[in-house]
Write an enzyme that holds these catalytic residues in place. Structure first.
Site, PDB file in Angstrom:
ATOM      1  N   LYS A  22       0.848  -1.177   0.000  1.00  0.00           N
ATOM      2  CA  LYS A  22       0.000   0.000   0.000  1.00  0.00           C
ATOM      3  C   LYS A  22       0.888   1.232   0.000  1.00  0.00           C
ATOM      4  O   LYS A  22       1.786   1.354   0.834  1.00  0.00           O
ATOM      5  CB  LYS A  22      -0.875   0.010   1.253  1.00  0.00           C
ATOM      6  CG  LYS A  22      -1.458   1.373   1.612  1.00  0.00           C
ATOM      7  CD  LYS A  22      -2.439   1.273   2.736  1.00  0.00           C
ATOM      8  CE  LYS A  22      -2.720   2.634   3.355  1.00  0.00           C
ATOM      9  NZ  LYS A  22      -3.793   2.556   4.350  1.00  0.00           N
ATOM     10  N   LYS A  76       1.034   5.203   0.632  1.00  0.00           N
ATOM     11  CA  LYS A  76       0.371   6.392   1.149  1.00  0.00           C
ATOM     12  C   LYS A  76       0.544   7.495   0.116  1.00  0.00           C
ATOM     13  O   LYS A  76       1.668   7.915  -0.181  1.00  0.00           O
ATOM     14  CB  LYS A  76       1.019   6.802   2.480  1.00  0.00           C
ATOM     15  CG  LYS A  76       0.514   8.080   3.082  1.00  0.00           C
ATOM     16  CD  LYS A  76      -0.964   8.031   3.430  1.00  0.00           C
ATOM     17  CE  LYS A  76      -1.197   7.279   4.726  1.00  0.00           C
ATOM     18  NZ  LYS A  76      -2.645   7.152   5.063  1.00  0.00           N
ATOM     19  N   PRO A 106      -4.712   8.240  -0.786  1.00  0.00           N
ATOM     20  CA  PRO A 106      -4.388   9.666  -0.685  1.00  0.00           C
ATOM     21  C   PRO A 106      -5.096  10.384   0.461  1.00  0.00           C
ATOM     22  O   PRO A 106      -5.089  11.621   0.489  1.00  0.00           O
ATOM     23  CB  PRO A 106      -4.841  10.199  -2.038  1.00  0.00           C
ATOM     24  CG  PRO A 106      -6.033   9.363  -2.368  1.00  0.00           C
ATOM     25  CD  PRO A 106      -5.747   7.984  -1.813  1.00  0.00           C
ATOM     26  N   ASN A 107      -5.711   9.641   1.372  1.00  0.00           N
ATOM     27  CA  ASN A 107      -6.372  10.270   2.528  1.00  0.00           C
ATOM     28  C   ASN A 107      -7.368  11.355   2.139  1.00  0.00           C
ATOM     29  O   ASN A 107      -7.407  12.444   2.712  1.00  0.00           O
ATOM     30  CB  ASN A 107      -5.330  10.870   3.497  1.00  0.00           C
ATOM     31  CG  ASN A 107      -4.703   9.814   4.404  1.00  0.00           C
ATOM     32  OD1 ASN A 107      -3.485   9.649   4.420  1.00  0.00           O
ATOM     33  ND2 ASN A 107      -5.521   9.086   5.150  1.00  0.00           N
ATOM     34  N   ASN A 113     -10.782   4.280   5.771  1.00  0.00           N
ATOM     35  CA  ASN A 113     -10.662   4.417   7.209  1.00  0.00           C
ATOM     36  C   ASN A 113     -10.933   5.867   7.589  1.00  0.00           C
ATOM     37  O   ASN A 113     -10.561   6.329   8.648  1.00  0.00           O
ATOM     38  CB  ASN A 113      -9.280   4.022   7.724  1.00  0.00           C
ATOM     39  CG  ASN A 113      -8.263   5.061   7.386  1.00  0.00           C
ATOM     40  OD1 ASN A 113      -7.922   5.212   6.226  1.00  0.00           O
ATOM     41  ND2 ASN A 113      -7.774   5.809   8.368  1.00  0.00           N
ATOM     42  N   HIS A 148      -6.991  -1.043   9.469  1.00  0.00           N
ATOM     43  CA  HIS A 148      -6.241   0.195   9.367  1.00  0.00           C
ATOM     44  C   HIS A 148      -5.170   0.243  10.448  1.00  0.00           C
ATOM     45  O   HIS A 148      -5.266  -0.427  11.468  1.00  0.00           O
ATOM     46  CB  HIS A 148      -7.236   1.347   9.568  1.00  0.00           C
ATOM     47  CG  HIS A 148      -6.599   2.668   9.812  1.00  0.00           C
ATOM     48  ND1 HIS A 148      -6.586   3.269  11.065  1.00  0.00           N
ATOM     49  CD2 HIS A 148      -5.958   3.503   8.981  1.00  0.00           C
ATOM     50  CE1 HIS A 148      -5.975   4.430  10.967  1.00  0.00           C
ATOM     51  NE2 HIS A 148      -5.590   4.606   9.726  1.00  0.00           N
ATOM     52  N   SER A 149      -4.170   1.065  10.208  1.00  0.00           N
ATOM     53  CA  SER A 149      -3.144   1.268  11.229  1.00  0.00           C
ATOM     54  C   SER A 149      -2.766   2.722  11.277  1.00  0.00           C
ATOM     55  O   SER A 149      -2.775   3.423  10.271  1.00  0.00           O
ATOM     56  CB  SER A 149      -1.909   0.436  10.863  1.00  0.00           C
ATOM     57  OG  SER A 149      -0.731   1.014  11.362  1.00  0.00           O
ATOM     58  N   ASN A 150      -2.463   3.164  12.475  1.00  0.00           N
ATOM     59  CA  ASN A 150      -1.794   4.429  12.678  1.00  0.00           C
ATOM     60  C   ASN A 150      -0.475   4.068  13.359  1.00  0.00           C
ATOM     61  O   ASN A 150      -0.260   2.908  13.704  1.00  0.00           O
ATOM     62  CB  ASN A 150      -2.660   5.333  13.563  1.00  0.00           C
ATOM     63  CG  ASN A 150      -2.563   6.779  13.118  1.00  0.00           C
ATOM     64  OD1 ASN A 150      -1.471   7.306  12.976  1.00  0.00           O
ATOM     65  ND2 ASN A 150      -3.701   7.410  12.895  1.00  0.00           N
TER      66      ASN A 150
END
Lengths: 429, 429
Positions: free
Chosen positions: A196, A198, A227-228, A274, A325-327
């Protein structure tokens, strides 16, 4: 019930953990990011651990919840929600503080509270599992797989933070060649076979070129781009058209249910999220409008591992895919993710994790990916142990911080390099 | 994981339990009804118990599942579904055997399999809880209430079965006075303060009169009426209009989602169901059309306690109420219902239970309702113990039966009194 299972003490330890200069559409990761480590100690002397976001607004909510727990059964995780509603303040008043612009999706008071509860829930389940000799997955009904697959999380990045911080040996990655080199190292070191990127950092054509370079380097392997929410509907559809047949899914190309629904209507590339759906309140409309085809669950957002399983059931019912999802996170949350992911029948895609970027942890033995997968632990609890020296060192860093790192702010970090930087308005392209 | 928690042996014991001559729209309860008792024994020597339906079609599916369990962790209840899919035969072929006419709602192969799995799931959770010292509710995240409320389940009934069977001292109840007398005895003996009348037996005006008599005898207390889908849309709306302000809800007045949606559109009386929605496949349409406002969950139908909690989450998300359905059952299932009900935040109504009608049980100490409520057990597992002598006696009855009682058939039982009786076509009124 056995009084040894009553909670005796809860310890909250805010820390700052090193984070590389990873770029996203809002800016760049700070050199250090805040996390909160939760320890729940039973009267029987067993300690369970959890973690969650560590910004001030989370710490504020965590303190009264921690104070309310002693004397309650450690097994009583369903009761944490009503307790948090009761002791953490009035949610309706706070709901006015909605901030939909961040990378974490909508930020309601309810969601903040759920994110805090998640750290306590995991700590309680860890303690309970250790006390009775069961792995956390068994407390969730048992694993349906022995290994959980993760995806390589590729970032445009700088070689170093402009203002110092820890250094690593990754170097910069700001073009297709850099992204492919990063992916090759992830594949070699951890065995990841899905990737993936970002996005939302460079103009869309440059990101399309990067994904195409990945497709050439890793033919047939799953690729994703996130791309958030930085793109317009038109740009999203353009990218989807350009990368048709190449992407496994496109994650949050545009921002909000309206835009996501419009993109989804115009492409066959599945849309993951997310950001568009991070609370139950957002589910009905987004699902009814077919705005998202894959929900990337984050057990912090959703209120813990039981709630994540409920979300999985809701996705299953509605024919919506599920992954995670991850942060930026520690090994505690990676263990929690792995346990819950192992119990969910409809885990349709490899999960995200920032973990390979994190050089610091508070557990005694780092998780090791093999073939891009983590083996689900059958040891009691989460199967990880707290390294108190490391925890103390990272807490010391938090104590010593002058306040600039205690609130994660990727735009502020970006201003160290580009003084005029402001959080880009959406859509950025 | 601890090898003591591996399953060593599974025992299946079909039984016949005495059942009074309770009337419903299809006929009358048989003198004896079949149930299946499931025992799961761990290598550590702990035995867990569960129960489910005991008709032949359930026994057929239970046998291969029982044979497949030894060697698996008793904590692995999430894995039971895939295992059942694998060993119990091909569901797609069997789905053709849909029978929507019965009192148990649609009967797909999937649902039959889930009903069987539920007995095993409960037995596994009971064994796991006993092995590690946790009550079943703690294995589901913990209770959010200490007591679970049940409703009095009123039936039109005869004094005795025409062909013999056990006798009780209730006498007949075939008119409003009989129903009120029954309700008074239930209130006195068990403290119930909400009442449900099984309808669809007498012409609607007679049942309306019975409910009005209850309202007069118990002013302000919740009342419900359940004709098991026997009415047309018009009749349903007529009854709803007549009992507006009297009924807490009307249960399955008409049959099928179309008819229920039409009734719901025409009345403000909430509609409950344990027939229109008894599988996940039926949820989306029924909820989208607002055909039901309360789902009466039955952990047997839905595949056990974890699945019941998932259903609760789905109802919560959709603003649909939740309570619990009952069929003739033993104290094992009543314990299981009570544990799961205790963990669900959105348990909106008092649960149904036939238990007060059942004079026979296979547990050593009968459940006792106080103020219409059962206290949630904190003892390990379900908190009930098997009475092997009673189990053997009821199994002996099953063995000695010539086959007429082994398949529950309320219409066949009715033919003992009315030789020309046929299952009424729907709508009956």
């Amino acid at each position: 019930m056995d009084t040894a299972l009553l909670i005796d003490e809860v310890r909250l330890t805010p820390i700052l953990m090193a984070d590389p200069p990873l770029l996203n559409t809002q800016g760049v990761h700070q050199p250090y990011t805040p996390r909160l480590v939760v320890e729940v100690v039973t009267r029987g002397g067993v300690t369970g651990i959890g973690e969650t976001y560590g910004d001030g607004k989370y710490l504020e909510l965590a303190a009264p919840l921690a104070a309310a727990l002693p004397g309650r059964p450690v097994s009583d995780v369903n009761g944490l929600f009503a307790l948090a509603d009761e002791v953490c303040g009035d949610s309706r008043a706070a709901d006015a503080r909605v901030d939909a612009g961040g990378l974490r999706g909508v930020q309601t008071a309810d969601k903040l509270r759920l994110s805090v509860v998640s750290g306590f829930e995991v700590a309680c389940l860890d303690a309970l599992g250790k006390a009775v000799g069961l792995p956390v997955h068994a407390l969730l009904g048992g694993k349906v797989r022995d290994r959980v697959e993760y995806s390589a999380y590729l970032f445009y990045r700088w070689a170093a933070h402009p203002e110092g911080g820890e250094r690593d040996d990754w170097g910069a990655a700001l073009d297709p060649a850099g992204v492919v080199a990063q992916a090759r190292r992830f594949a070699r070191d951890h065995g990841f076979s899905s990737f993936k990127l970002k996005g939302g950092v460079l103009p869309p054509d440059e990101e399309i070129a990067a994904v195409r370079a990945l497709a050439e380097a890793f033919p047939g392997q799953p690729l994703r781009l996130d791309p958030n929410g930085a793109w317009s509907v038109e740009t999203s559809l353009y990218v989807a058209e350009q990368l048709k047949g190449v992407l496994e899914y496109l994650e949050d190309p545009a921002s909000g249910t309206d835009a996501m629904a419009a993109v989804a209507a115009g492409t066959d590339v599945p849309l993951a999220t997310n950001m568009c759906v991070t609370t139950l309140a957002e589910v009905p409309e987004a699902f009814a409008r077919d705005a998202v085809q894959v929900v990337l669950s984050d057990h912090h957002y959703w209120g813990g591992l039981h709630r994540t399983r409920e979300l999985a059931a809701i996705c299953r019912l509605n024919g919506v895919g599920l992954s995670m999802h991850s942060n930026t996170h520690l090994g505690i949350s990676l263990a929690a993710m792995t346990h819950v992911a192992a119990t969910v029948p409809n885990l349709d895609y490899a999960c995200d994790s920032h973990y390979p970027w994190q050089t610091e942890d508070v557990i005694t033995a780092r998780h090791v990916f093999r073939d891009g997968r983590l083996t689900v632990s059958d040891a009691p609890g989460l199967g990880v142990e707290l390294d108190r020296d490391r925890l103390a060192a990272l807490h010391r860093r938090w104590l010593d911080d002058d306040g600039t790192m205690r609130e994660r702010d990727d735009a502020a970090a970006m201003r160290k390099a580009e003084p005029g930087w402001r959080t880009p308005s959406i859509p950025r392209w």
